[in-house]
Write a protein that holds these residues in place. Sequence first.
Motif, PDB file in Angstrom:
ATOM      1  N   ARG A 194      -1.268   2.512   2.383  1.00  0.00           N
ATOM      2  CA  ARG A 194      -1.990   3.357   1.427  1.00  0.00           C
ATOM      3  C   ARG A 194      -1.090   4.412   0.792  1.00  0.00           C
ATOM      4  O   ARG A 194      -1.167   4.685  -0.405  1.00  0.00           O
ATOM      5  CB  ARG A 194      -3.171   4.034   2.113  1.00  0.00           C
ATOM      6  N   ASP A 195      -0.230   5.011   1.574  1.00  0.00           N
ATOM      7  CA  ASP A 195       0.603   6.106   1.055  1.00  0.00           C
ATOM      8  C   ASP A 195       1.668   5.642   0.072  1.00  0.00           C
ATOM      9  O   ASP A 195       2.314   6.469  -0.572  1.00  0.00           O
ATOM     10  CB  ASP A 195       1.261   6.863   2.214  1.00  0.00           C
ATOM     11  N   THR A 196       1.883   4.345  -0.044  1.00  0.00           N
ATOM     12  CA  THR A 196       2.862   3.867  -1.036  1.00  0.00           C
ATOM     13  C   THR A 196       2.291   3.906  -2.444  1.00  0.00           C
ATOM     14  O   THR A 196       3.041   3.919  -3.418  1.00  0.00           O
ATOM     15  CB  THR A 196       3.307   2.421  -0.733  1.00  0.00           C
ATOM     16  N   GLY A 197       0.962   3.883  -2.570  1.00  0.00           N
ATOM     17  CA  GLY A 197       0.337   3.898  -3.889  1.00  0.00           C
ATOM     18  C   GLY A 197       0.552   2.641  -4.696  1.00  0.00           C
ATOM     19  O   GLY A 197       0.390   2.636  -5.920  1.00  0.00           O
ATOM     20  N   ALA A 198       0.908   1.546  -4.041  1.00  0.00           N
ATOM     21  CA  ALA A 198       1.269   0.318  -4.754  1.00  0.00           C
ATOM     22  C   ALA A 198       0.035  -0.465  -5.185  1.00  0.00           C
ATOM     23  O   ALA A 198      -1.021  -0.375  -4.545  1.00  0.00           O
ATOM     24  CB  ALA A 198       2.132  -0.559  -3.852  1.00  0.00           C
ATOM     25  N   PRO A 199       0.148  -1.253  -6.265  1.00  0.00           N
ATOM     26  CA  PRO A 199      -0.916  -2.200  -6.602  1.00  0.00           C
ATOM     27  C   PRO A 199      -1.106  -3.190  -5.454  1.00  0.00           C
ATOM     28  O   PRO A 199      -0.142  -3.539  -4.757  1.00  0.00           O
ATOM     29  CB  PRO A 199      -0.387  -2.909  -7.854  1.00  0.00           C
ATOM     30  N   THR A 200      -2.330  -3.643  -5.247  1.00  0.00           N
ATOM     31  CA  THR A 200      -2.605  -4.527  -4.123  1.00  0.00           C
ATOM     32  C   THR A 200      -3.310  -5.793  -4.591  1.00  0.00           C
ATOM     33  O   THR A 200      -3.964  -5.819  -5.636  1.00  0.00           O
ATOM     34  CB  THR A 200      -3.486  -3.825  -3.078  1.00  0.00           C
TER      35      THR A 200
END
Length: 431
Positions: A184-190
């Motif tokens: 979650r803390d990476t803020g990456a698209p999933t």
Amino acid sequence: MGAHRIAVIGAGYVGLTTAACLSRLGHRVHCADLDQSTVDDLRHGVVGLREPGLAELVAAGLAEGTLDFGADNLAAVQDAEFVFLCLPTPSAADGAADLGAVHAVLSQIGPALREGCVVVVKSTVPLGSTRDLRARLDRAGVAVASNPEFLREGHAVTDFLHPQRVVVGASEEDTARRVLDLYRDTGAPTLITDPASAELVKYASNSFLAMKLSYVNTLAELCERTGADLTAVTEGLGQDERIGPAFLAAGPGWGGSCLPKDTRALLHTATEAEVEFPLLAAAIQTNERQAGRITGLVAQVLARPLRGARIGLLGLTFKAGTDDLRDSPALAVAQALATAGAHLRGFDPGVPAGQERIGPVGLVSLAELVAEDADAVVLLTEWPEFTELDWPGLAARMRTPLLVDTRDHLPAKALAAAGIRHHRLGHPTPS
């Protein structure tokens, strides 16, 4: 997000990066590897992999108590909420991925997994493997998910902490969301999908990049024969937003631990499914002939047989920024040159000091020494430090001031000023 207890099985390139980065994201991580000497080194913060930022993350995790190492897989998974499998899946003789290590570890740890644990398959595995592993595990209270890695050697830490996407394949959406929560803390698209689709994303991505590289290597050969300029051609290609500029650099071939293995595995999967995949087959064949093409090019610019020629090699690893020699195109070229009768001397900043030979290549301690009494020097790996060499000094050492730059990496004006005849892939052969 709360901290989770995570076990990572395997302290190789993917496993150690996964363990150190998950620790950095705030989780408590135990990384297990059966090699006791590797574990002993890691417990003291000694990282044997050349990867920017990785040693610092390991040291921080050890100091903060969020990362530790052991040689006992069963002890590692006892209380783990998530178990990441980061094990090798090498190519078998027919190109299929060998899952022997994955199966062996799963059989060992299966009975010890706690209720509610998620086994996360980080290893690159063929389509259907995640579902097969779940069936092998046969534990009603334990889920299995596919979470392929997209780590570039030399950029692995950045790629893990700032990913372009995080893909999770699971049979249950809740399982996938639990795995995604770790990032979650990476803020990456999933992307949440089924396990087979997640597995195919990894193979499809690497195989597409391999096809793009084989395409541009063929364009380079076409440019050499027709007088076109590859630099201009790839610039024009890269400005098309549908294509983009990445992976449009010609070279001695593609290699490393991923592209050769993954392209062979995908082609094997397609064959097993009775799906013809001539594009991928041609990309592999093009790459396999590239070492011979480079060898022929060296002979062409030398205008003499290679038997007895002294050739200096700049770079041996599969790419700059790593010490990885696995499936290195540079070594494939070296072997082809040696088979043609050339005597080889080489240097690579990533090769440990004190090593005397790698295959047919005698190693020297300084880049300049590859030029000693050489009939030609061939640049095979694009290390930044090679652009700053003393070109007049190299020219003075050489029997013939001739350099073949297979990466279009070196300063053409500086080489010309030093009196070095310089050939680049995708450009007319100098007379």
